[in-house]
Design a protein around this motif. Structure first.
Motif, mmCIF file in Angstrom:
data_model
loop_
_atom_site.group_PDB
_atom_site.id
_atom_site.type_symbol
_atom_site.label_atom_id
_atom_site.label_comp_id
_atom_site.label_asym_id
_atom_site.label_seq_id
_atom_site.Cartn_x
_atom_site.Cartn_y
_atom_site.Cartn_z
ATOM 1 N N ASN B 115 0.856 -1.182 0.000
ATOM 2 C CA ASN B 115 0.000 0.000 0.000
ATOM 3 C C ASN B 115 0.900 1.243 0.000
ATOM 4 O OD1 ASN B 115 -1.446 2.275 1.177
ATOM 5 N ND2 ASN B 115 -3.078 0.830 1.686
ATOM 6 N N HIS B 116 0.649 2.126 -0.942
ATOM 7 C CA HIS B 116 1.507 3.308 -1.098
ATOM 8 C C HIS B 116 1.531 4.179 0.166
ATOM 9 C CE1 HIS B 116 3.520 6.500 -3.373
ATOM 10 N NE2 HIS B 116 2.673 7.349 -2.830
ATOM 11 N N LEU B 117 0.389 4.302 0.823
ATOM 12 C CA LEU B 117 0.342 5.114 2.044
ATOM 13 C C LEU B 117 1.162 4.468 3.153
ATOM 14 C CD1 LEU B 117 -3.380 6.243 2.220
ATOM 15 C CD2 LEU B 117 -1.367 7.646 1.786
ATOM 16 N N ALA B 119 3.681 2.602 2.636
ATOM 17 C CA ALA B 119 5.069 2.798 2.237
ATOM 18 C C ALA B 119 5.567 4.170 2.687
ATOM 19 C CB ALA B 119 5.209 2.639 0.725
ATOM 20 N N HIS B 120 4.726 5.201 2.521
ATOM 21 C CA HIS B 120 5.133 6.535 2.979
ATOM 22 C C HIS B 120 5.449 6.511 4.468
ATOM 23 C CE1 HIS B 120 5.141 9.399 -0.236
ATOM 24 N NE2 HIS B 120 3.953 9.045 -0.683
ATOM 25 N N ILE B 121 4.588 5.869 5.245
ATOM 26 C CA ILE B 121 4.832 5.807 6.689
ATOM 27 C C ILE B 121 6.152 5.089 6.963
ATOM 28 C CG2 ILE B 121 3.997 4.876 8.872
ATOM 29 C CD1 ILE B 121 1.138 5.260 7.768
ATOM 30 N N VAL B 140 1.261 13.559 3.942
ATOM 31 C CA VAL B 140 0.741 14.730 3.245
ATOM 32 C C VAL B 140 1.510 14.954 1.947
ATOM 33 C CG1 VAL B 140 2.133 16.283 4.692
ATOM 34 C CG2 VAL B 140 0.123 17.181 3.549
ATOM 35 N N SER B 141 0.752 14.905 0.835
ATOM 36 C CA SER B 141 1.377 14.997 -0.487
ATOM 37 C C SER B 141 0.371 15.557 -1.475
ATOM 38 C CB SER B 141 1.837 13.604 -0.931
ATOM 39 O OG SER B 141 0.699 12.835 -1.255
ATOM 40 N N GLY B 142 0.731 15.509 -2.744
ATOM 41 C CA GLY B 142 -0.184 15.960 -3.786
ATOM 42 C C GLY B 142 -1.405 15.064 -3.909
ATOM 43 N N GLY B 143 -1.283 13.833 -3.411
ATOM 44 C CA GLY B 143 -2.389 12.895 -3.550
ATOM 45 C C GLY B 143 -3.085 12.573 -2.231
ATOM 46 N N HIS B 144 -2.427 12.861 -1.118
ATOM 47 C CA HIS B 144 -2.954 12.382 0.164
ATOM 48 C C HIS B 144 -2.813 13.379 1.283
ATOM 49 C CE1 HIS B 144 -2.855 8.673 -1.997
ATOM 50 N NE2 HIS B 144 -1.570 8.865 -2.223
ATOM 51 N N THR B 145 -3.782 13.331 2.187
ATOM 52 C CA THR B 145 -3.675 14.046 3.449
ATOM 53 C C THR B 145 -4.329 13.141 4.483
ATOM 54 O OG1 THR B 145 -4.035 16.063 2.172
ATOM 55 C CG2 THR B 145 -4.065 16.273 4.566
ATOM 56 N N THR B 305 9.377 12.305 -0.866
ATOM 57 C CA THR B 305 8.690 12.226 -2.154
ATOM 58 C C THR B 305 8.657 10.755 -2.569
ATOM 59 O OG1 THR B 305 10.818 12.733 -3.152
ATOM 60 C CG2 THR B 305 9.283 14.546 -2.931
ATOM 61 N N ASP B 306 7.830 10.449 -3.573
ATOM 62 C CA ASP B 306 7.637 9.048 -3.944
ATOM 63 C C ASP B 306 8.963 8.380 -4.333
ATOM 64 O OD1 ASP B 306 5.011 9.388 -3.450
ATOM 65 O OD2 ASP B 306 4.351 9.327 -5.545
ATOM 66 N N ASN B 307 9.210 7.226 -3.760
ATOM 67 C CA ASN B 307 10.442 6.472 -4.041
ATOM 68 C C ASN B 307 10.204 5.017 -3.692
ATOM 69 O OD1 ASN B 307 11.866 5.764 -1.211
ATOM 70 N ND2 ASN B 307 10.703 7.663 -1.035
HETATM 71 ZN ZN LIG Z 1 3.061 9.342 -2.514
#
Ligand SMILES: [Zn+2]
Lengths: 236, 339
Positions: B115-117, B119-121, B140-145, B305-307
């Motif tokens: 899950n991308h979210l 992954a951010h965590i 918090v990003s361009g796609g999520h808050t 940022t996304d990676n």
């Molecule tokens: Zn992202």
């Protein structure tokens, strides 16, 4: 040589293993399930049922388009993932070539038509020659009317349409084509992995392979955003 | 490669970055290659999904090969292939996902859908492996808050999310209205640094006691403000305006995140996602949390940022729990944290 063929250019997902001898195995699944869900399980099942190991495969053929953008990317991305780690040669085969090849030798023109949305079809014209099929036009995204007027300007009055793109041809247009117009049977309407496989086999045996890293779908069309941007640039 | 290490090849193509990483044991980044498409999307003022998908296809082999080379890692060293399968742009997700499924199959190693979210965590765990649970994260990003409570590895409770635009999306849209280039966040940050955040007051949507967000009111208010100024031929200071509405977004983010952290009695908060690159957000949130005795972890910008490294990190913990995916795994553009 054993060639694994992958096709997801149209609604159907297909996988096949072919060789000089013929088709060793083929799956064709024209269901509502997405290519993403269908394709890899199909390949896996095909290899199990044919008793093959991925390493037995000599090369991979993939239908490169035109067709559904998403479908093409699912197929090609999968082939890239397979081939990069298996280190096997890959060839991209135009889906229209595949459709034309579905039909056995005839004297007239072969006109594969793949539904392209926006009231257009992807198409190209082919003839049968001693060496197989030969393409005699550009690949194009074209309205049914333009395609028909193109055909009317040719000397050859015999034409066979192959593909689901024919569904968007208005009846009057079909009628205008006259008695020389034939329509391939339903069994030939969609691309088949085995056909893609045989075309791929020919290419591979001729020593031709594509650069896997740079291989991209043959979209024919630019993305809508790009087209808009370019026309705005021209105006400005 | 040392014995006993678990090495994961991870892929991320959910939006406009094509990324491949090699991560060992969930913490050691052996490679994290990111091919950004920002410059290509700039001319359109935002990410164009079809173009993003096409670019992923052009880039994918290159980023994977580069990552393996940087990691000095052969196929035989890999223990699993991980990939983002949602949320994100469906066409973009499908490129990475289809590649990853086939790669895992060819290598005969497990596939791990991430899950991308999540992954951010987990980008926070790349910075600090031993974090005491529970934690609260602001993604918090361009796609999520999202404000997400995490009682332990692999468990996520969404406390709050945006009811309309994501914070980064609002920044992009406002930046566009101001004639700034895409992505708007960094441009607005640059302007705001020299501006007075109190000169113009923009509305904050507190939404009562909820941890949810809504930025559409703020967005229309700012767009009206810019429009009216233009109609009246008034010169407004872009710096002060940028500082003003950036503050309106951040104040709400900080207030709600701190509230969630206190309610959940956590010692640690993670600030992740592209907007976490903003220095003012970082320092103001850190200060507010510090007063409550809560520490803030913010990964370096390249991990915010996304990676794919963050995907590889999240996948490591799924690997330990044996949570693998099969070949039917599909992209889920609106993937949440159900189950
Ligand atoms: Zn992202």
């Amino acid at each position: 040589m054993l060639v694994l063929a992958v096709d997801s250019a149209t609604n159907a997902a297909g996988a096949a293993v072919v060789s000089e001898e013929g088709i060793l195995g083929e799956f064709f699944l024209n269901t509502e399930k997405t290519h993403s869900e269908k394709l890899m399980p199909l390949i896996d099942q095909l290899l199990r049922d044919t008793g093959l190991d991925l390493q037995d495969i000599g090369g991979i053929a993939v239908s490169i388009g035109p067709g559904s953008f998403t479908g093409l990317r699912i197929g090609l991305a999968a082939v890239k993932g397979l081939a990069l780690f298996l280190d096997k040669p890959v060839v991209g085969i135009p889906s229209l070539d595949g459709l034309a090849r579905n039909i056995s030798p005839v004297s007239g023109l072969l006109c594969p038509v793949i539904y392209a949305r926006r009231d257009e079809v992807y198409s190209a014209l082919y003839i049968h020659t001693a060496g197989g099929i030969e393409r005699i036009s550009h690949y194009m995204a074209v309205s049914p009317r333009r395609l028909v007027s193109l055909l009317e300007n040719l000397d050859n009055k015999e034409v066979i349409f192959i593909g689901d793109g024919l569904d968007i041809f208005p009846q009057d247009l079909r009628d205008s084509l006259g008695p020389g117009c034939n329509i391939a049977g339903r069994e030939h309407r969609l691309t088949r992995a085995s056909t893609i496989g045989f075309l791929g086999l020919e290419k591979l045996k001729a020593g031709k392979k594509d650069n896997l890293d740079d291989l991209v779908p043959f979209y024919i069309r630019a993305s809508a955003a790009e087209t808009r941007w370019k026309s705005n640039e021209k105006k400005a | 490669m040392k014995k006993g290490e678990k090495v994961i090849l991870a892929l991320e193509t959910s939006c406009d970055e094509t990324s491949a990483a090699v991560v060992s044991n969930g913490s050691k980044i052996l490679a994290n290659v990111v091919s950004s498409q920002i410059r290509i999307h700039q001319r359109y003022g935002g990410v164009v999904p079809e173009i993003a998908s096409r670019k992923h296809m052009e880039n994918i082999n290159y980023v994977v090969k580069e990552a393996l080379e940087q990691a000095q890692c052969g196929p035989e060293d890999l223990d699993a292939v991980a990939v983002t399968y949602g949320p994100g742009l469906v066409g973009a997700l499908l490129v990475g996902l289809s590649f990853a499924k086939a790669a895992a199959y060819a290598l005969n190693i497990p596939l791990i859908g991430v899950n991308h979210l999540a992954a951010h965590i987990y980008s926070g765990f790349l910075v600090e492996k031993e974090v005491g649970f529970p934690i609260v994260s602001l993604v918090v990003s361009g796609g999520h808050t999202n404000i997400i409570h995490m009682p332990r590895h692999g468990h996520f409770e969404v406390l709050g999310q945006t009811r309309d635009d994501a914070a980064g999306e609002v920044l992009d849209k406002i930046a566009r209205a101001m004639g700034l280039k895409y992505p708007g966040g960094p441009e607005i940050e640059k302007l705001a640094q020299k501006g007075d955040p109190e000169r113009f007051e923009f509305p904050r949507a507190w939404l009562g006691n909820s941890y949810d967000f809504s930025f559409s009111g703020l967005k229309s208010s700012v767009l009206n403000f810019l429009h009216n100024a233009e109609q009246r031929g008034e010169e407004i200071s872009p710096r002060d305006a940028a500082a003003g509405f950036q503050e309106a977004i951040f104040e709400v983010l900080i207030h709600k995140t701190t509230g969630a952290a206190v309610e959940k009695r956590v010692d640690t908060v993670m600030l992740v996602g592209g907007v976490a690159a903003n220095k003012r957000l970082r320092s103001n949130l850190k200060e507010k949390l510090m007063r409550r005795g809560i520490r803030l972890i913010v990964p370096p910008i390249e991990l915010c940022t996304d990676n794919a490294a963050m995907v590889g990190c999240a996948a490591h913990y799924q690997y330990l729990e044996g949570r693998f995916s099969d070949l039917t795994l599909n992209a889920i553009p609106n993937l949440g944290f159900g189950g």
